[in-house]
Design a protein around this motif. Structure first.
Motif, PDB file in Angstrom:
ATOM      1  N   ALA A  80      13.522   5.739  -1.556  1.00  0.00           N
ATOM      2  CA  ALA A  80      12.521   6.812  -1.597  1.00  0.00           C
ATOM      3  C   ALA A  80      11.103   6.299  -1.345  1.00  0.00           C
ATOM      4  N   VAL A  81      10.935   4.989  -1.233  1.00  0.00           N
ATOM      5  CA  VAL A  81       9.609   4.414  -1.029  1.00  0.00           C
ATOM      6  C   VAL A  81       9.097   4.731   0.375  1.00  0.00           C
ATOM      7  N   ILE A  82       7.844   5.127   0.465  1.00  0.00           N
ATOM      8  CA  ILE A  82       7.200   5.414   1.747  1.00  0.00           C
ATOM      9  C   ILE A  82       6.601   4.123   2.291  1.00  0.00           C
ATOM     10  N   THR A  83       6.792   3.832   3.557  1.00  0.00           N
ATOM     11  CA  THR A  83       6.148   2.672   4.168  1.00  0.00           C
ATOM     12  C   THR A  83       5.180   3.132   5.255  1.00  0.00           C
ATOM     13  N   THR A  84       4.099   2.404   5.380  1.00  0.00           N
ATOM     14  CA  THR A  84       3.137   2.649   6.445  1.00  0.00           C
ATOM     15  C   THR A  84       2.580   1.314   6.890  1.00  0.00           C
ATOM     16  N   PHE A  85       1.991   1.271   8.077  1.00  0.00           N
ATOM     17  CA  PHE A  85       1.472   0.016   8.611  1.00  0.00           C
ATOM     18  C   PHE A  85       0.018  -0.197   8.192  1.00  0.00           C
ATOM     19  N   GLY A  86      -0.312  -1.458   7.894  1.00  0.00           N
ATOM     20  CA  GLY A  86      -1.662  -1.808   7.500  1.00  0.00           C
ATOM     21  C   GLY A  86      -2.528  -2.191   8.684  1.00  0.00           C
ATOM     22  N   GLU A  88      -6.097  -4.871  10.001  1.00  0.00           N
ATOM     23  CA  GLU A  88      -6.436  -6.288  10.107  1.00  0.00           C
ATOM     24  C   GLU A  88      -6.982  -6.854   8.812  1.00  0.00           C
ATOM     25  N   THR A  89      -7.496  -6.018   7.929  1.00  0.00           N
ATOM     26  CA  THR A  89      -8.030  -6.474   6.653  1.00  0.00           C
ATOM     27  C   THR A  89      -7.315  -5.746   5.516  1.00  0.00           C
ATOM     28  N   ARG A  90      -7.418  -6.332   4.316  1.00  0.00           N
ATOM     29  CA  ARG A  90      -6.831  -5.674   3.150  1.00  0.00           C
ATOM     30  C   ARG A  90      -7.466  -4.308   2.946  1.00  0.00           C
ATOM     31  N   GLN A  91      -8.780  -4.230   3.145  1.00  0.00           N
ATOM     32  CA  GLN A  91      -9.494  -2.971   2.961  1.00  0.00           C
ATOM     33  C   GLN A  91      -8.927  -1.890   3.869  1.00  0.00           C
ATOM     34  N   ARG A  92      -8.686  -2.236   5.117  1.00  0.00           N
ATOM     35  CA  ARG A  92      -8.123  -1.261   6.055  1.00  0.00           C
ATOM     36  C   ARG A  92      -6.691  -0.886   5.664  1.00  0.00           C
ATOM     37  N   SER A  93      -5.939  -1.868   5.170  1.00  0.00           N
ATOM     38  CA  SER A  93      -4.559  -1.594   4.760  1.00  0.00           C
ATOM     39  C   SER A  93      -4.520  -0.639   3.578  1.00  0.00           C
ATOM     40  N   VAL A  94      -5.420  -0.833   2.623  1.00  0.00           N
ATOM     41  CA  VAL A  94      -5.484   0.079   1.482  1.00  0.00           C
ATOM     42  C   VAL A  94      -5.795   1.496   1.958  1.00  0.00           C
ATOM     43  N   TYR A  95      -6.742   1.609   2.882  1.00  0.00           N
ATOM     44  CA  TYR A  95      -7.109   2.921   3.409  1.00  0.00           C
ATOM     45  C   TYR A  95      -5.896   3.618   4.037  1.00  0.00           C
ATOM     46  N   GLU A  96      -5.105   2.869   4.792  1.00  0.00           N
ATOM     47  CA  GLU A  96      -3.902   3.456   5.396  1.00  0.00           C
ATOM     48  C   GLU A  96      -2.917   3.886   4.315  1.00  0.00           C
ATOM     49  N   GLY A  97      -2.814   3.097   3.254  1.00  0.00           N
ATOM     50  CA  GLY A  97      -1.937   3.480   2.151  1.00  0.00           C
ATOM     51  C   GLY A  97      -2.405   4.739   1.460  1.00  0.00           C
ATOM     52  N   LEU A  98      -3.711   4.872   1.273  1.00  0.00           N
ATOM     53  CA  LEU A  98      -4.266   6.076   0.649  1.00  0.00           C
ATOM     54  C   LEU A  98      -4.027   7.308   1.512  1.00  0.00           C
ATOM     55  N   ARG A  99      -4.133   7.128   2.813  1.00  0.00           N
ATOM     56  CA  ARG A  99      -3.867   8.252   3.727  1.00  0.00           C
ATOM     57  C   ARG A  99      -2.414   8.698   3.616  1.00  0.00           C
ATOM     58  N   ALA A 100      -1.507   7.731   3.538  1.00  0.00           N
ATOM     59  CA  ALA A 100      -0.082   8.075   3.422  1.00  0.00           C
ATOM     60  C   ALA A 100       0.208   8.762   2.088  1.00  0.00           C
ATOM     61  N   LEU A 101      -0.466   8.313   1.032  1.00  0.00           N
ATOM     62  CA  LEU A 101      -0.238   8.895  -0.288  1.00  0.00           C
ATOM     63  C   LEU A 101      -0.837  10.291  -0.405  1.00  0.00           C
ATOM     64  N   SER A 102      -1.867  10.572   0.375  1.00  0.00           N
ATOM     65  CA  SER A 102      -2.538  11.869   0.298  1.00  0.00           C
ATOM     66  C   SER A 102      -1.634  13.019   0.713  1.00  0.00           C
TER      67      SER A 102
END
Length: 406
Positions: A80-86, A88-102
């Motif tokens: 059930a875990v959602i995966t998304t791609f990050g 070049e930086t951790r900051q950008r990867s977190v942002y992509e994760g937040l978008r997926a969680l939204s």
């Protein structure tokens, strides 16, 4: 899991390459094996088994789809875990994760590094409690214990930095989802890529961040030696030759009943035609369990820490006592594995409130619900309990201590 109107989503950041952890031939550090399992498998399981986890997003590198699938194969709930791609930086990867969680029902978010596989449910519960209390941002941290020096370009010590008020930040760092996503969007729009963690972005955006107690075990695996030590730690704990330091403590308490409007047992108020007499809220169940926990590390009893002669504890909720005992256990290297309480009373009936009592224990101790037991019996109308003159409680706690625990 939804508590009231709050759903805590999880973002696990696992898109880094981890160059400091060894050669590229070894693979990204989050997929290295410790205790014969990939690092990320340990990390993910910590959240999958936590009672309050909502939707989980894991941010991975585009090249790591097969690695992630192999690392999480067979883990209950991983499908059930959602995966998304990050990015070049951790900051950008977190942002992509937040978008997926939204796109989920999550209202709040915990952002965690995949390379912190030893985060425990106690840390997660403390962070969640701060969110429950309405904090906008929550940061688990531990006080800096080493003496800090500042040097110059000449390599010489220029000054000693006072460590008072300094803390080492950990994850998961937690926020209202909409607020931290907006902060990330503002940082991205301004091409700010210099933030080292999400709390620093929140601070920059004007969001208050509250500190809660972290854990010395919640280390981040950064260099190759960290991974080797983590593997050694887990391998030793799995070895049949290494005997675990399992300790059991017992506690007993009794309080007199008198005319009143209800009793508090295991932190749950039950309307009744009597109340328990005592210096605090007279919660015999939590008093007995407090003694049981203190017994596992030889830390005395509840009276040593909260003397009845001290007026500040008059009418105090017994949650304070149990929380204090649990903190002592953790500080001495213990992990609470189980709590079992037996209540002996003719009335009121305990069964309708048993689930709420177990959930309260779960929240205070930071352990899963299946590790919290509450039972009740009568005294068959024999003795002072049978005459409804009092209520008694017997508690047992099981704690596993580290090999180096005092």
């Amino acid at each position: 899991m939804t508590i009231g109107s709050m759903t805590i989503g999880i973002v696990i950041v696992a898109a880094g390459r981890g160059e400091r952890a060894g050669s590229l031939q070894d693979g990204p550090k989050q997929y290295r094996r410790i205790g014969d399992r990939p690092v990320i498998a340990h990390t993910l399981e910590r959240f999958l088994t936590w009672r309050r986890s909502g939707p989980i997003v894991v941010v991975i590198h585009p090249d790591d789809e097969a690695l992630f699938a192999a690392a999480t194969a067979g883990i209950q709930g991983a499908a059930a875990v959602i995966t998304t791609f990050g990015g070049e930086t951790r900051q950008r990867s977190v942002y992509e994760g937040l978008r997926a969680l939204s796109g989920t029902e999550a209202t709040h978010v915990m952002i965690h590094d995949a390379a912190r596989p030893f985060v425990d449910h106690g840390v997660l519960e403390r962070v969640a409690q701060a969110l429950d209390e309405g904090q906008d941002g929550v940061l688990p941290a531990i006080p800096v214990s080493d003496t800090l020096k500042r040097s110059g370009s000449d390599g010489l010590v220029h000054e000693t930095v006072p460590r008072s008020g300094l803390y080492a930040a950990q994850t998961p760092q937690s926020f209202l989802l909409s607020e931290i996503r907006t902060a990330h969007e503002k940082a991205a729009a301004l091409r700010r890529e210099d933030f080292t963690d999400d709390a620093s972005i929140a601070e920059w955006a004007g969001l208050p961040v509250t500190l809660v107690e972290g854990s010395v075990d919640n280390i981040k695996l950064t260099v190759k030696r960290d991974i080797a030590m983590a593997d050694e730690k887990l391998s030793q704990s799995l070895s049949s030759a290494a005997l675990p330091d399992v300790r059991t403590g017992n506690g007993y308490d009794v309080h007199q009943l008198e005319p009143g409007d209800g009793v508090t047992l295991c932190g749950v108020f039950i309307p009744h035609d009597q109340k328990l007499s005592g210096h605090s809220d007279a919660d015999v169940a939590l008093h007995a369990l407090t003694d049981a926990l203190l017994a596992t590390c030889g830390a005395g009893d509840i009276g040593d820490h909260f003397p009845p002669s001290d007026m500040q504890w008059r009418g105090a909720p017994s949650k304070i006592f149990l929380d204090h005992a649990a903190k002592i256990v953790r500080e001495r290297g213990g992990t609470i594995m189980n709590a079992d309480i037996s209540l002996i009373a003719e009335a009121p009936k305990i069964a309708p409130h048993r689930q709420a009592m177990r959930e309260t224990l779960c929240e205070i101790l930071g352990i899963s619900l299946d590790r919290c037991s509450v039972k009740a019996t009568t005294n068959e109308k024999i003795g002072f309990i049978g005459r409804r003159e009092g209520i008694a409680a017997i508690a047992t706690a099981t704690v596993v201590y580290r090999g180096d625990a005092a």
